[in-house]
Design an enzyme around this catalytic site. Structure first.
Site, PDB file in Angstrom:
ATOM      1  N   HIS A 133      -1.156  -5.060  -1.863  1.00 58.79           N
ATOM      2  CA  HIS A 133      -1.231  -3.606  -1.654  1.00 58.79           C
ATOM      3  C   HIS A 133      -0.753  -2.865  -2.905  1.00 58.79           C
ATOM      4  O   HIS A 133      -1.437  -1.963  -3.415  1.00 58.79           O
ATOM      5  CB  HIS A 133      -0.365  -3.258  -0.440  1.00 58.79           C
ATOM      6  N   GLU A 134       0.429  -3.249  -3.391  1.00 55.98           N
ATOM      7  CA  GLU A 134       0.983  -2.539  -4.549  1.00 55.98           C
ATOM      8  C   GLU A 134       0.148  -2.775  -5.803  1.00 55.98           C
ATOM      9  O   GLU A 134      -0.008  -1.866  -6.629  1.00 55.98           O
ATOM     10  CB  GLU A 134       2.433  -2.957  -4.778  1.00 55.98           C
TER      11      GLU A 134
END
Length: 830
Positions: A290-291
């Site tokens: 996600h990051e």
């Protein structure tokens, strides 16, 4: 504090062009404050007035183009810059800034395990102003040059590669153009594991006291990082845009992680010091993915204003789950998304505070902060998954690559994103965006099956306005199986609204709308399918299919269409046969925290706990062969949490193990002790002894949780006072204390604190800011006081007092959940 409005941001963006920040931070000046020097080089397009933001402990000097300005003109967080001439300018500001204990700005933490101190920044939204002066809005990007003076023995991490010049002086390579909220610093005696990948330096970092635990998982973390990095380079035409990739696991972090370019910060709970399940490892992998997705969507291309936060979070949420499934060993990520994250979105979308995925009216930063919720993350990711289903992945990826090319190192809006998608497809994505991103609420799909001449047809009844492309699963009983196994006959693609009924052949045992969970909607069952669910849910072949069924049952309970007791019985029947860890964890969590603790009347709760204890015992027995350690760990955790009598878990604590395993690691020991505290089967001496055994930060939180849970008037007074009468608790210790305070078993003991909560919550939120306000509303709310009096008190607080925006939103959501619990109880009453 003054909040920045969208109109002010638009005016300032039209006026200013920011070139470069040169920032010098001195972290050697004491435990309370640090020194901050900021030099901003910028141009004004025309002559005008404007302002720069900062929140200093002391503003020492301000120099604009060589002329000193009066520091006393600072008004709250705004320093006016009057009569700017058109052309180039240099602004130099020196200030003393406060360290934070709440995870906002420059957070300072001293590790109780070894006395070492660490600091790190969380600049999100408007907290950069707590660290250095800035023209603080996302569309005023600039180059950032950073230098840091740190104590000897510390390592300094930043967005770019850092170099130690000696005597504690560090410099970081200048960044490309990035937004102010993405600047990051992390400093301390970090334990680091470094490597290279694709000629870029990669590193993972944590506190020294966690070093053995990081080392144990370093291969897995770095393997996931490399795999996701490679997969994104297959998906995206733009290469990774920064000079390094560090991941720092930092203490007392408020969020799951933060996408600072080149230096992602994670809560250090992801450095596992006790046993975890494979689903928890999958969650860590998903957060890494996600990051990393944010490096492109959020960092390379950044929202223009906070109304488009979904462009950051929905995209990263979708990519995080999808890329983890494609690139790592965790291939079933969408099951966990369906049973955990999606429920977060559904719940948020049915409250009065709901908003569109892409809201049109986010007037200021305080309003924007409220939209970091299940809608911007889970609903938005669900919408993107439906978009990919409808559009096709090839056209979707072509559209986002066009978007990156058009807007790299710049800013973009929803309109820009939709235009990029539209350039790669013949489909009307503008109409799709209007239907999906500008509307609120959850649609409901219900099957209506008609039979004529032995042949069935399906009509999908649709409550709501969005178009859906769904799969419809037709399942038949396996006649060769005596245990009620269901087999997939066919999975049909259906567009809703339909142009005509869908032929489905002979009647299926189970007809499941949204099989595969490709859209965002509630689904209901026809009568025959509901019966099949009751007898054969656990015999469905695919965990994602089972997740859709369990979510439908969850929705039915919350909507008052399925009795909470019936949900418990379904769990009692089918969960002992379940193999998917995310499903077992999700169902048990809902069954205990919502059904037993809130939806059932107090007199029904003991029987519910007995049911859940028996269910967990069955799972523990089933896993005695050691082949399912994750399933066994989940069952042990929940058995502890629902124990109504202390004898069994007291024996586990004394022996240091569950018979047949697992051994009680620190997290399980604190879990047992917390439950014993609730039951009145332990005391302060035992808590102090356990803290001496585990003097870590987690141990300190565990002790705070246990002390607040003791069923003793003095313990409750002390806990309440530490939360509301003092500002000494860090964000994590506040949360731990609040988690221990309210317990269903102690309703009479804490009843006097229900009315006190509202007055004290408003005061502490105003004093301590958004992070503590969030913790107050989330964890210190009297959620187990499910009665009309609590609801009335809460409504009066919202009507008659003036809570901060963050607390107001949390209270509104909690009160809506409370009203729902009362409706569920009323629906169950004959």
């Amino acid at each position: 504090m003054s909040v920045l409005t969208r109109d002010e941001a638009q005016t300032r963006a039209q006026l200013l062009d920011i070139h470069r920040y040169t920032i010098a931070l001195d972290l050697t000046t004491g435990d309370e404050t640090f020194e901050s020097l900021t030099v901003i080089r910028f141009a004004a397009r025309t002559g005008a007035d404007t302002f720069v933001e900062l929140k200093p402990a002391e503003l020492r000097s301000v120099v604009l183009d060589g002329e000193s300005l009066d520091p006393q003109t600072l008004d709250d967080n705004r320093l006016p810059l009057k009569n700017l001439a058109a052309g180039e300018h240099e602004l130099r500001i020196t200030a003393s800034m406060r360290y934070s204990r709440t995870g906002e700005g420059m957070h300072r933490f001293t590790d109780p395990a070894d006395g070492e101190t660490y600091v790190y920044t969380q600049m999100f939204m408007d907290d950069v102003q707590r660290v250095f002066a800035a023209f603080d809005q996302p569309d005023l990007k600039a180059v950032f040059e950073l230098s840091v003076t740190a104590p000897q023995g510390w390592t300094v991490l930043a967005n770019g590669i850092t170099e130690h010049l000696g005597e504690g002086r560090w410099t970081a390579a200048p960044t490309p153009l990035i937004s102010t909220y993405l600047v990051a610093v992390a400093a301390g005696p970090w334990h680091s594991v470094r490597t290279e990948h694709r000629d870029l330096p990669f590193g993972i970092h944590c506190r020294r006291s966690l070093a053995p635990h990081l080392d144990a998982d370093a291969d897995e973390i770095l393997d996931v990082t490399r795999a996701c990095f490679d997969r994104y380079h297959e998906k995206f035409a733009e290469p990774y845009p920064f000079d390094s990739y560090d991941q720092a696991f930092v203490p007392e972090f408020n969020a799951g992680a933060m996408e600072n370019p080149g230096l992602v910060t994670f809560r250090d709970d992801f450095v596992y010091r006790s046993a975890v399940t494979d689903t928890e490892r999958q969650t860590r992998a998903m957060v890494i993915a996600h990051e990393m997705a944010h490096m492109w969507f959020g960092d390379l291309v950044t929202l223009r204003w906070w109304d488009d936060i979904w462009l950051n979070e929905s995209f990263a949420e979708y990519m995080g789950y999808q890329t983890t499934a494609e690139a790592t060993r965790f291939t079933d990520t969408w099951t966990e998304f369906g049973v955990v994250r999606k429920a977060w979105g559904y719940d948020a979308d049915q409250r009065p505070s709901t908003h569109p995925v892409a809201p049109e009216n986010v007037e200021d930063t305080a309003s924007a902060l409220l939209n970091f919720d299940g809608i911007s993350y889970a609903k938005g990711a669900s919408a993107l998954r439906q978009l990919v289903t409808w559009l096709g992945e090839k056209d979707f990826l072509a559209g986002i690559n066009t978007h990156f090319t058009r807007h790299k190192f710049g800013n973009a809006s929803l309109a820009d994103f939709i235009d990029s998608l539209a350039s790669t497809t013949e489909r009307d994505v503008h109409a799709w965006a209007d239907a999906w991103l500008r509307t609120t609420g959850v649609d409901t799909l219900t099957p209506a099956v008609t039979t004529e001449a032995g042949t069935c047809s399906l009509t999908v009844e649709h409550t709501g306005s969005r178009p859906h492309r769904i799969a419809v699963g037709l399942y038949d009983h396996d006649l060769s199986d005596d245990e009620g196994r269901l087999t997939l006959r066919e999975r049909l693609d259906v567009d809703v609204p339909q142009s005509a009924p869908q032929p489905i052949g002979k009647p299926p045992a189970l007809l499941l709308l949204n099989d595969g969970d490709l859209t965002y909607t509630k689904v209901r069952f026809d009568a025959a399918s509901a019966e099949a669910v009751g007898t054969s849910l656990s015999r469905l072949p695919d965990p994602l299919t089972r997740a859709v069924v369990w979510n439908s049952l969850r929705d039915a309970v919350r909507d008052g269409q399925l009795a909470p007791g019936a949900y418990l019985e379904t769990a009692r029947t089918h969960l002992p046969r379940e193999t998917d860890l995310a499903l077992v964890q999700g169902v048990l969590a809902f069954a205990s925290a919502q059904v037993a603790d809130r939806y059932l009347a107090p007199e029904e709760r003991p029987a519910a706990l007995t049911t859940l204890s028996s269910l967990c015992r069955d799972l523990i027995r089933r896993t005695e062969d050691g082949d399912h350690p994750g399933l066994r760990l989940i069952a042990v955790r929940h058995f502890i949490d629902v124990a109504a009598h202390p004898e069994t878990i007291t024996a586990w604590l004394a022996d240091g193990t569950v018979p047949g395993g697992p051994e009680l690691d620190p997290d399980l020991r604190w879990r047992v002790l917390a439950r014993l505290a609730v039951l009145g089967a332990t005391d302060e001496a035992a808590i102090a002894a356990e803290l001496e055994r585990d003097p870590s930060a987690n141990g300190r939180e565990g002790a705070a949780r246990c002390r607040a849970a003791l069923p003793d008037e003095e313990a409750k007074r002390t806990a309440w006072s530490t939360m509301f009468d003092s500002d000494d608790l860090s964000n994590y210790l506040f949360t731990a204390t609040a988690q221990g305070f309210w317990q269903p078993e102690q309703a009479d003991l804490v009843r006097q604190y229900v009315p006190r909560f509202y007055e004290d919550a408003v005061a502490v939120a105003a004093r301590r800011g958004p992070a503590i306000a969030d913790a107050v509303g989330r964890w210190a709310f009297p959620a187990y006081a499910v009665d009309a009096e609590n609801l009335t008190l809460g409504e009066a607080c919202l009507r008659d007092t003036d809570p901060t925006p963050s607390l107001r939103r949390k209270l509104a959501d909690q009160l809506d959940d409370l009203a729902r619990a009362l409706r569920v109880r009323k629906a169950e009453t004959p």
